[in-house]
Design a protein around this motif. Sequence first.
Motif, PDB file in Angstrom:
ATOM      1  N   ARG A 620       0.735  -1.192  -0.178  1.00 36.89           N
ATOM      2  CA  ARG A 620      -0.200   0.423  -0.032  1.00 36.89           C
ATOM      3  C   ARG A 620       0.431   1.190   0.280  1.00 36.89           C
ATOM      4  NH1 ARG A 620      -2.890   2.495   4.922  1.00 36.89           N
ATOM      5  NH2 ARG A 620      -2.460   0.512   6.067  1.00 36.89           N
ATOM      6  N   THR A 658      -8.080  -5.015  -0.066  1.00 37.61           N
ATOM      7  CA  THR A 658      -8.917  -3.701  -0.161  1.00 37.61           C
ATOM      8  C   THR A 658      -8.347  -2.361   0.042  1.00 37.61           C
ATOM      9  OG1 THR A 658     -11.072  -5.313   0.536  1.00 37.61           O
ATOM     10  CG2 THR A 658     -11.365  -2.896  -0.311  1.00 37.61           C
ATOM     11  N   GLN A 659      -7.447  -2.136   1.111  1.00 33.71           N
ATOM     12  CA  GLN A 659      -6.647  -0.885   0.822  1.00 33.71           C
ATOM     13  C   GLN A 659      -6.114  -1.078  -0.293  1.00 33.71           C
ATOM     14  OE1 GLN A 659      -5.763  -1.649   5.164  1.00 33.71           O
ATOM     15  NE2 GLN A 659      -7.005  -0.083   5.734  1.00 33.71           N
ATOM     16  N   CYS A 662      -7.418   0.062  -3.177  1.00 33.02           N
ATOM     17  CA  CYS A 662      -7.978   1.394  -3.353  1.00 33.02           C
ATOM     18  C   CYS A 662      -6.975   2.278  -3.951  1.00 33.02           C
ATOM     19  CB  CYS A 662      -8.066   2.326  -2.449  1.00 33.02           C
ATOM     20  SG  CYS A 662      -9.493   1.300  -0.794  1.00 33.02           S
ATOM     21  N   LYS A 694     -14.922  -1.490   9.347  1.00 33.01           N
ATOM     22  CA  LYS A 694     -13.824  -1.272   8.373  1.00 33.01           C
ATOM     23  C   LYS A 694     -13.312  -1.883   7.100  1.00 33.01           C
ATOM     24  CE  LYS A 694     -10.312  -1.127  12.316  1.00 33.01           C
ATOM     25  NZ  LYS A 694      -9.127  -1.697  12.988  1.00 33.01           N
ATOM     26  N   GLU A 698     -13.424   0.193   3.565  1.00 30.01           N
ATOM     27  CA  GLU A 698     -12.453  -0.054   2.154  1.00 30.01           C
ATOM     28  C   GLU A 698     -12.860   0.154   0.980  1.00 30.01           C
ATOM     29  OE1 GLU A 698      -9.506   1.132   2.949  1.00 30.01           O
ATOM     30  OE2 GLU A 698      -9.951   1.659   4.882  1.00 30.01           O
ATOM     31  N   TRP A 701     -14.715   2.783  -0.598  1.00 27.65           N
ATOM     32  CA  TRP A 701     -13.247   3.608  -0.471  1.00 27.65           C
ATOM     33  C   TRP A 701     -13.117   3.177  -2.486  1.00 27.65           C
ATOM     34  CZ3 TRP A 701     -11.489   6.389   3.270  1.00 27.65           C
ATOM     35  CH2 TRP A 701     -10.165   7.556   2.684  1.00 27.65           C
ATOM     36  N   ARG A 763      -5.283   6.335   4.629  1.00 23.61           N
ATOM     37  CA  ARG A 763      -6.129   5.499   5.422  1.00 23.61           C
ATOM     38  C   ARG A 763      -5.617   5.080   6.772  1.00 23.61           C
ATOM     39  NH1 ARG A 763      -9.065   5.666   5.835  1.00 23.61           N
ATOM     40  NH2 ARG A 763     -10.899   3.338   6.285  1.00 23.61           N
TER      41      ARG A 763
END
Length: 1002
Positions: A620, A658-659, A662, A694, A698, A701, A763
């Motif tokens: 990330r 998922t982060q 994003c 959470k 995400e 987002w 995030r």
Amino acid sequence: MTRASAPPLLLQLQSADSSSAQAAALRSLKNETIGHDQRKESWIRWGIIPVLANILAARQPSGKGPASAEHSGGSRLRYPTSSEDEACLQAVIILGSLAQGTDARAGGAAFLSPIFSSGILSALLSILSAPECPSFFVCPILRTLNNIADRLPLQSSAKDTRLADLLFSNDHIACLAHILSQDYGNHHNQAAIELAASLVGKLCTEETHKAVLAECGVLDALAVKVASFIVAQGFVLPGAEAHVQESGALGSLPTPAPAGAKLAPILRAITVIIEHSKWRAEHFLSSPGILTVFPKQLPEFAPTDIKKGPWGSTYLSGSAVPRHAGASPLEHLLPSVPLAQNKSPANTPNFPPLGHQGTTHHRRHSQSISTPMSVYDTPTSEDEENPIVPWLLYILRTESGMVRLMAARLVTVLFRLGLTKKRRVSMLCYVLIPILIRMLDKDYEVTGDDGVQYGGLIPSSERLREEAPFVLATLVIDDFELQRHAADGNAIKRLSQLLKETYNPVQEAIRPMWHAEGEDSASSPPESLPAECRLGSPGFSPIHCHVMRYRENILKALAALVPFKDEYRKAVCENGVVPYIIDSLKPCSDDQLADTTSPKNTATHGNPTPTLLAACGAARMLTRSVSVLRTSMIDAGVATPLFVLIKHPDIEVQIAATQVICNLALDFSPMKEAIISADILPTLCEHAHSPSTKLRIESLWALKHVAYNSTNDVKVRIIEGLGPGYIRQIITQDPITALAKRGLDEDMENNGGVGMGRANSAREQVDLLNPMETAGHDEDLKMADTMPPSKMSLDMFLPDATRRRKLALHGNLDQTTQARQDDIAVQEQTFDLLRNIICGPGASEMIEHLFKTLGQDLILDALADKLRPRSIQLPHRREASGHRALSVPTEILVSVTFVMIHLAAGLPWHRQLLVSHRDLLRYLMGYFNHSHRDVRTNCVWVVINLTYKDDASEEEGCRERAFRLRAMGVMDRLASLGDDPDLDVRERTRTAQDLVNSLTHA
């Protein structure tokens, strides 16, 4: 089949007619099993665990209950005086040997399954918790519990909290406080204290456990142990003896810690309890032990400032100025270091914010002053610091090995929680970071072997190298200055090399279990045996777990070093480590999990859940760079493992994956089309309905990013995937009402309004609501009861009522605050998604599609309801002043006004809907002077879009809307923004004024 014939020794145990015969048989069994690994499995299958459980259960007192502060005279016995106690002691020792398992290299995880299945641990803890527990039981029981705790991580990658749940329960937790509250009077007490502290350090991972350890007195007892070391080292502040009788102190200085006492397990236990909670950390710093050796220094006044009144009372002159007592004397033991300069990153990250606000990342910067060198910083009332901070810095400079690392970890936690001087960052840059980087070296010398903490499974030197990257990551995570010093110290290159080395195959020959010929030939198959007679999975080898934790912490350190500068992200790529990060995103397969008898650490073997989470964090951070994302990450194939992890069984892995997605879904990313074509949208829509808030945040987002500038068919798929009913439910709920239901009355008593933080572009949560910062309950900040002079007992380690109430209150507020953040974030992301759906090519068609699927009136009413001023009736107040105004969260205001901007940019009849609504624009007028620039800017943009004409055919409609806005008082609102401190607001305001004036004066 029938079970194999039981050996005579087992029959002798079962049929013993006296406790002395039972004790003799147990001694024989102990001699037969200890050191003879091949026999332990057979004894398990013969049913020795239930036999031992019965022996221990027979020793339990009739009345259960936590240990009292004062034990009976028998509790001081060092050796058993009865055959019953001897038999019980032998059973404890045998159980400890069985928990240790077979060959230490194999770890013995298989032996945990029958132990937990038998319920024997409850019997063991009942003995330890009994008021009359003899002291000769304490260390053997604690060693057995430590053996089990050491081997819990070897069972599987899943966290096992069964032992922690038992030990930290109301029935047994007080025994820990009692053991830790003892003086270091003799070797037995010393060993018991260190074993108990080690248990806390190994088992305390859950927030609920940390809270109860603070509330029940364990944290205060550990603080006294730290104070004992401070006394032994001669670092008690001058004049502290004069304050020992004051409220909140112990009544006398603690007994000095003996020369052989270990400080590392004490520091570790304190750290794991207070981390992630400023309230628990402050509870530790205000504990009786710390206040006794480091009494709070009060401001002093010059003798000439103190005047004497006519009746003998004293008062201060009108010109009196308090003189602070000055910096702690401990500061003089630290080196002088250059003051870190308050520099911003040389180039701001070119990765656009994940949100629309452009929220800056909150991080602490040191403040430069004119002098180039500083021996010590003099604290002010706004910059106070407990003397334990310079003491810890002194310890990490003068000690070595695990003591040094634990001192570094504790001072890092205090720094992260904002409990150090603001300029302490200079010392951390020049003292702590070089030490942590040095610990990464293979030739770093570790003196001594702390067998108490790690059970001999891996050497202390390996454990230290394993944990050092984690402490480094925690230290630098959100501070650019610290990251710069670490990068300048070559940390990125060293960590990159270490990550590569974790993929080198580990050769570890594990000795197979030996069986005598035919020994088990007639035994029953394992499935037919009771659970307490069956071995579990052999588990992972200790070296495998060590390598996985090492890899995890290295990934965390790399992620923590690169969030702000492309230069550092490129350095990671140049060191050739990106393929290894991608390999770290691959999970273990089921067949590999089934065969855990040897280390499996290469790329083909995959990684356990904690390593996957760390790898997602590193990916990330790297994908925040446009250039890195377009080159190194794409070339290494980052998308493929992420598309697998988003469906991982562990919900935390789904969130972490998922982060990263994003970032991959942003408009400039070449991976955006891959996400759409790989059919990830249905999974994201499904996760948006998850019970995990959470994961919902995400997923929404990521969908928001996918929707931006996508074709209308993709946007329609997102709406259908989420479901119109779901979207209606989210946008119509009132987060402000939810706040009241979550206990808003408590913060309202302490705050004038509700302020909300938000997640930043990376995030991470920043600027969280802190309702107690301005609390007026001074009585909660005072120590109510004076501790008994010189007499040390368990009672003094139970926090007094006010300290305990404050601790519990803050813990509840932390949970409530996070719940509010989550509620607001879900709604914010949903409005942002709608905003991206109705902007770009085909926006008008999507506005009409939303009106058709969600309901035109519902959407407009929902927008108006978010802007509606509201107040709340405070409990127990019936008068008019009992109503308190509530501030709508800024995040919601910005998101809602952005939706209005795009509706106002739609077709003429879309604009007319906004103007015709009974409340929407009327409520908007109240936000033109909002404190947040984005809210002010958006209000002005709504006016611009409502009055801007694309062609001559729209002039009449624009004029009508302009008159309507003028009648609402928009010109006064715009005039108030003429001198706005933000340039963009001023420029947009002039444009809006010109448009309205040209239409209404034509």
